[in-house]
Design a protein around this motif. Structure first.
Motif, short mmCIF file in Angstrom:
data_model
loop_
_atom_site.label_atom_id
_atom_site.label_comp_id
_atom_site.label_asym_id
_atom_site.label_seq_id
_atom_site.Cartn_x
_atom_site.Cartn_y
_atom_site.Cartn_z
N ASP A 197 0.83 -1.21 0.00
CA ASP A 197 0.00 0.00 0.00
C ASP A 197 0.86 1.26 0.00
O ASP A 197 0.42 2.32 -0.44
CB ASP A 197 -0.91 0.02 1.25
CG ASP A 197 -1.96 -1.09 1.19
OD1 ASP A 197 -2.36 -1.44 0.06
OD2 ASP A 197 -2.34 -1.60 2.26
N SER A 198 2.07 1.13 0.52
CA SER A 198 2.99 2.26 0.57
C SER A 198 4.38 1.75 0.20
O SER A 198 4.51 0.75 -0.51
CB SER A 198 2.98 2.89 1.97
OG SER A 198 3.30 1.93 2.97
N ASP A 210 10.98 -9.15 -4.19
CA ASP A 210 9.70 -8.95 -3.52
C ASP A 210 9.32 -7.48 -3.46
O ASP A 210 8.13 -7.13 -3.47
CB ASP A 210 9.77 -9.52 -2.10
CG ASP A 210 9.85 -11.04 -2.10
OD1 ASP A 210 9.78 -11.64 -3.19
OD2 ASP A 210 9.99 -11.63 -1.01
N GLY A 211 10.32 -6.61 -3.39
CA GLY A 211 10.04 -5.18 -3.32
C GLY A 211 9.41 -4.65 -4.60
O GLY A 211 8.45 -3.88 -4.56
#
Length: 211
Positions: free
Chosen positions: A30-31, A130-131
Motif C-alpha cells: 500500500d505504501s 519482492d520489493g
C-alpha cells in the motif's frame, strides 16, 4: 493480433505469507515496501508462466513465419548469463532483412531475456524481487504485446546520432503507443555500428513474412 496463437493454459499459483494469507503479488504494498524486500525473492518459481508463454510464442513464430532459428550460446554470454543459469538461447531471423530479428534467452531464475531489432533489450521479469512486486499476468500480456508489435511491423527504432539517443516505439492496440528512449552511453561501439548497418532508413521494421 497474434493470428493463430493460443496462450497456454496458465495457472497462477497462490503463495502464502508468514500469517498463512495469500500474497497479492502485483498489488502487495500500500505504501513504500520495506527495505529488505528489495533483497528477497521468496517465490521465484511464481515466474514459471513466463517460460511457458515465451516458449509457446517461440513455437508459434517458427510455425507461422518464414524465419531461420538457431541456438546461439554466445548471445547468452553477451547478456552476461552464466552457463549454469542458461536453459536455451535462440535467435530468429526473418527471411526478409527488412524485418526485425529477435532473440530469446531462457534462464533458470526463471526469466526470459529478449532482444528485438538492433538495440532493444528487455528482461522479464525485469527484477523479480519482492520489493518490485511485479505482476505475472501483466508480464504475460506485455510479452505477447511486444512480440505482436515486432512480427506485425509495428516496432520502430529511431537513432538520433546528434543527441546520442535511441528511441523504441511500439504501435499495437493493446499497448496503445509505447515509447522509450535510452542513451548510447551503455551501448557498445560494435552494437552501434551494427545498428547503423541493419536498421531501415526510417527505423520502421517491416512485418514478418507469413509461410
Amino acid at each position: 493480433m497474434l493470428h493463430g496463437y493460443q496462450r497456454p493454459q496458465i495457472t497462477i499459483a497462490d503463495f502464502l505469507d508468514a500469517r498463512g494469507l495469500p500474497i497479492e503479488y502485483g498489488n502487495r504494498w500500500d505504501s513504500q515496501p520495506p527495505e529488505d524486500a528489495y533483497t528477497q525473492v521468496a517465490h521465484p518459481h511464481r515466474f514459471a508462466p513466463v517460460h511457458e508463454v515465451a516458449q509457446a510464442l517461440l513455437e508459434w513464430m517458427c510455425a507461422r513465419f518464414k524465419v531461420r532459428r538457431y541456438e546461439d550460446p554466445g548471445l547468452a554470454r553477451l547478456l552476461r548469463v552464466n552457463d549454469q543459469d542458461l536453459i536455451a538461447s535462440v535467435r530468429l531471423f526473418p527471411e526478409d532483412s527488412r524485418c526485425a530479428p529477435m532473440a530469446l534467452v531462457f534462464t533458470n531464475f526463471p526469466s526470459v531475456h529478449l532482444e528485438f531489432g538492433a538495440l532493444f533489450r528487455r528482461i522479464t521479469p525485469n527484477c523479480g524481487c519482492d520489493g518490485c512486486d511485479e505482476s505475472v499476468p501483466e508480464m504475460l500480456d506485455e510479452l505477447e504485446e511486444w512480440i505482436d508489435a515486432v512480427v506485425s511491423g509495428a516496432f520502430v527504432e529511431i537513432m538520433n546520432w546528434e543527441q546520442q539517443l535511441v528511441t523504441h516505439l511500439f504501435h499495437v492496440k493493446a499497448l496503445g503507443f509505447a515509447e522509450e528512449s535510452r542513451s548510447f552511453e551503455d551501448i557498445s561501439p560494435a552494437r552501434l555500428a551494427r545498428a547503423r548497418e541493419i536498421l531501415p532508413h526510417d527505423g520502421r521494421w517491416a512485418p514478418w513474412p507469413v509461410r
